[in-house]
Design a protein around this motif. Structure first.
Motif, PDB file in Angstrom:
ATOM      1  N   ALA A  19     -56.668 -11.172 -10.540  1.00  0.00           N
ATOM      2  CA  ALA A  19     -58.009 -11.035 -11.109  1.00  0.00           C
ATOM      3  C   ALA A  19     -58.161  -9.657 -11.747  1.00  0.00           C
ATOM      4  CB  ALA A  19     -59.061 -11.219 -10.013  1.00  0.00           C
ATOM      5  N   PRO A  20     -58.912  -9.561 -12.839  1.00  0.00           N
ATOM      6  CA  PRO A  20     -59.154  -8.261 -13.466  1.00  0.00           C
ATOM      7  C   PRO A  20     -59.790  -7.286 -12.467  1.00  0.00           C
ATOM      8  CG  PRO A  20     -59.885 -10.029 -14.889  1.00  0.00           C
ATOM      9  CD  PRO A  20     -59.551 -10.652 -13.572  1.00  0.00           C
ATOM     10  N   THR A  21     -59.451  -6.014 -12.628  1.00  0.00           N
ATOM     11  CA  THR A  21     -59.990  -4.980 -11.748  1.00  0.00           C
ATOM     12  C   THR A  21     -60.777  -3.956 -12.559  1.00  0.00           C
ATOM     13  OG1 THR A  21     -57.946  -3.700 -11.905  1.00  0.00           O
ATOM     14  CG2 THR A  21     -58.153  -5.187 -10.024  1.00  0.00           C
ATOM     15  N   LEU A  22     -61.726  -3.337 -11.888  1.00  0.00           N
ATOM     16  CA  LEU A  22     -62.554  -2.306 -12.510  1.00  0.00           C
ATOM     17  C   LEU A  22     -61.760  -1.003 -12.549  1.00  0.00           C
ATOM     18  CD1 LEU A  22     -65.457  -1.674 -13.565  1.00  0.00           C
ATOM     19  CD2 LEU A  22     -65.934  -0.840 -11.260  1.00  0.00           C
ATOM     20  N   THR A  23     -61.549  -0.469 -13.763  1.00  0.00           N
ATOM     21  CA  THR A  23     -60.758   0.757 -13.887  1.00  0.00           C
ATOM     22  C   THR A  23     -61.586   1.961 -14.306  1.00  0.00           C
ATOM     23  OG1 THR A  23     -60.168   0.174 -16.151  1.00  0.00           O
ATOM     24  CG2 THR A  23     -58.624  -0.465 -14.411  1.00  0.00           C
ATOM     25  N   ALA A  24     -62.775   1.730 -14.849  1.00  0.00           N
ATOM     26  CA  ALA A  24     -63.647   2.841 -15.239  1.00  0.00           C
ATOM     27  C   ALA A  24     -65.074   2.342 -15.302  1.00  0.00           C
ATOM     28  CB  ALA A  24     -63.226   3.398 -16.598  1.00  0.00           C
ATOM     29  N   LYS A  25     -65.992   3.246 -15.012  1.00  0.00           N
ATOM     30  CA  LYS A  25     -67.411   2.929 -15.153  1.00  0.00           C
ATOM     31  C   LYS A  25     -68.160   4.232 -15.330  1.00  0.00           C
ATOM     32  CE  LYS A  25     -68.569   2.858 -10.202  1.00  0.00           C
ATOM     33  NZ  LYS A  25     -69.228   2.081  -9.146  1.00  0.00           N
ATOM     34  N   GLY A  26     -69.265   4.178 -16.049  1.00  0.00           N
ATOM     35  CA  GLY A  26     -70.035   5.396 -16.228  1.00  0.00           C
ATOM     36  C   GLY A  26     -71.304   5.162 -17.010  1.00  0.00           C
ATOM     37  N   ASP A  27     -72.173   6.157 -16.934  1.00  0.00           N
ATOM     38  CA  ASP A  27     -73.446   6.146 -17.635  1.00  0.00           C
ATOM     39  C   ASP A  27     -73.438   7.229 -18.716  1.00  0.00           C
ATOM     40  OD1 ASP A  27     -74.358   4.255 -15.776  1.00  0.00           O
ATOM     41  OD2 ASP A  27     -75.258   5.781 -14.490  1.00  0.00           O
ATOM     42  N   ASP A  28     -74.268   7.022 -19.722  1.00  0.00           N
ATOM     43  CA  ASP A  28     -74.514   7.987 -20.789  1.00  0.00           C
ATOM     44  C   ASP A  28     -73.240   8.586 -21.381  1.00  0.00           C
ATOM     45  OD1 ASP A  28     -77.287   7.551 -20.764  1.00  0.00           O
ATOM     46  OD2 ASP A  28     -77.533   8.930 -19.087  1.00  0.00           O
ATOM     47  N   GLU A  29     -72.968   9.890 -21.134  1.00  0.00           N
ATOM     48  CA  GLU A  29     -71.821  10.554 -21.773  1.00  0.00           C
ATOM     49  C   GLU A  29     -70.501   9.916 -21.352  1.00  0.00           C
ATOM     50  OE1 GLU A  29     -74.049  12.577 -19.945  1.00  0.00           O
ATOM     51  OE2 GLU A  29     -75.253  13.106 -21.710  1.00  0.00           O
ATOM     52  N   LEU A  30     -70.370   9.569 -20.074  1.00  0.00           N
ATOM     53  CA  LEU A  30     -69.133   8.937 -19.610  1.00  0.00           C
ATOM     54  C   LEU A  30     -68.990   7.550 -20.233  1.00  0.00           C
ATOM     55  CD1 LEU A  30     -66.576   9.071 -17.988  1.00  0.00           C
ATOM     56  CD2 LEU A  30     -67.870   8.435 -15.940  1.00  0.00           C
ATOM     57  N   ALA A  31     -70.091   6.836 -20.363  1.00  0.00           N
ATOM     58  CA  ALA A  31     -70.063   5.524 -21.022  1.00  0.00           C
ATOM     59  C   ALA A  31     -69.589   5.676 -22.463  1.00  0.00           C
ATOM     60  CB  ALA A  31     -71.441   4.870 -20.976  1.00  0.00           C
ATOM     61  N   GLU A  32     -70.112   6.673 -23.159  1.00  0.00           N
ATOM     62  CA  GLU A  32     -69.692   6.914 -24.551  1.00  0.00           C
ATOM     63  C   GLU A  32     -68.208   7.268 -24.615  1.00  0.00           C
ATOM     64  OE1 GLU A  32     -71.362   6.122 -27.172  1.00  0.00           O
ATOM     65  OE2 GLU A  32     -73.170   5.664 -26.051  1.00  0.00           O
ATOM     66  N   ALA A  33     -67.712   8.021 -23.638  1.00  0.00           N
ATOM     67  CA  ALA A  33     -66.288   8.378 -23.604  1.00  0.00           C
ATOM     68  C   ALA A  33     -65.424   7.146 -23.367  1.00  0.00           C
ATOM     69  CB  ALA A  33     -66.033   9.433 -22.530  1.00  0.00           C
TER      70      ALA A  33
END
Length: 106
Positions: A19-33
């Motif tokens: 199953a796919p796994t979560l490798t990154a998550k973030g809000d605002d600036e991290l989301a944009e990155a």
């Protein structure tokens, strides 16, 4: 005054086996990155705020919940299609041939 909802992004890894796994998550600036990196590496981006909100509750490295398998599978399949990829062992079915449906009279 209205409260602004932060921009969120997540990234999933799928190896074709588990199953796919979560490798990154973030809000605002991290989301944009996260989104900038996806664009840089030409990774297709699918935008769905509700789905991101659900997946952002997971911990990094967690597999997606069973309830979301079909949804995520459809997104991955579409992304692969856009890139001209197919899963190992996948064979396209030949297009159906036209059949003459004119009634035959004796």
């Amino acid at each position: 005054m209205t409260e602004r909802t932060p921009r969120q992004a997540i990234a999933l890894r799928y190896d074709g086996q588990k199953a796919p796994t979560l490798t990154a998550k973030g809000d605002d600036e991290l989301a944009e990155a996260i989104l900038a990196m996806a664009r840089e590496y030409e990774v297709p981006v699918y935008e769905n705020a509700e789905l991101v909100k659900m997946l952002a509750r997971m911990e990094l490295g967690d597999s997606i919940p069973h309830e979301l398998y079909l949804t995520i599978a459809e997104i991955i399949a579409f992304a692969w299609h856009l890139q001209g990829k197919t899963p190992a062992g996948f064979e396209l079915m030949p297009a159906p041939t036209e059949r003459d449906i004119t009634p035959k009279h004796p």
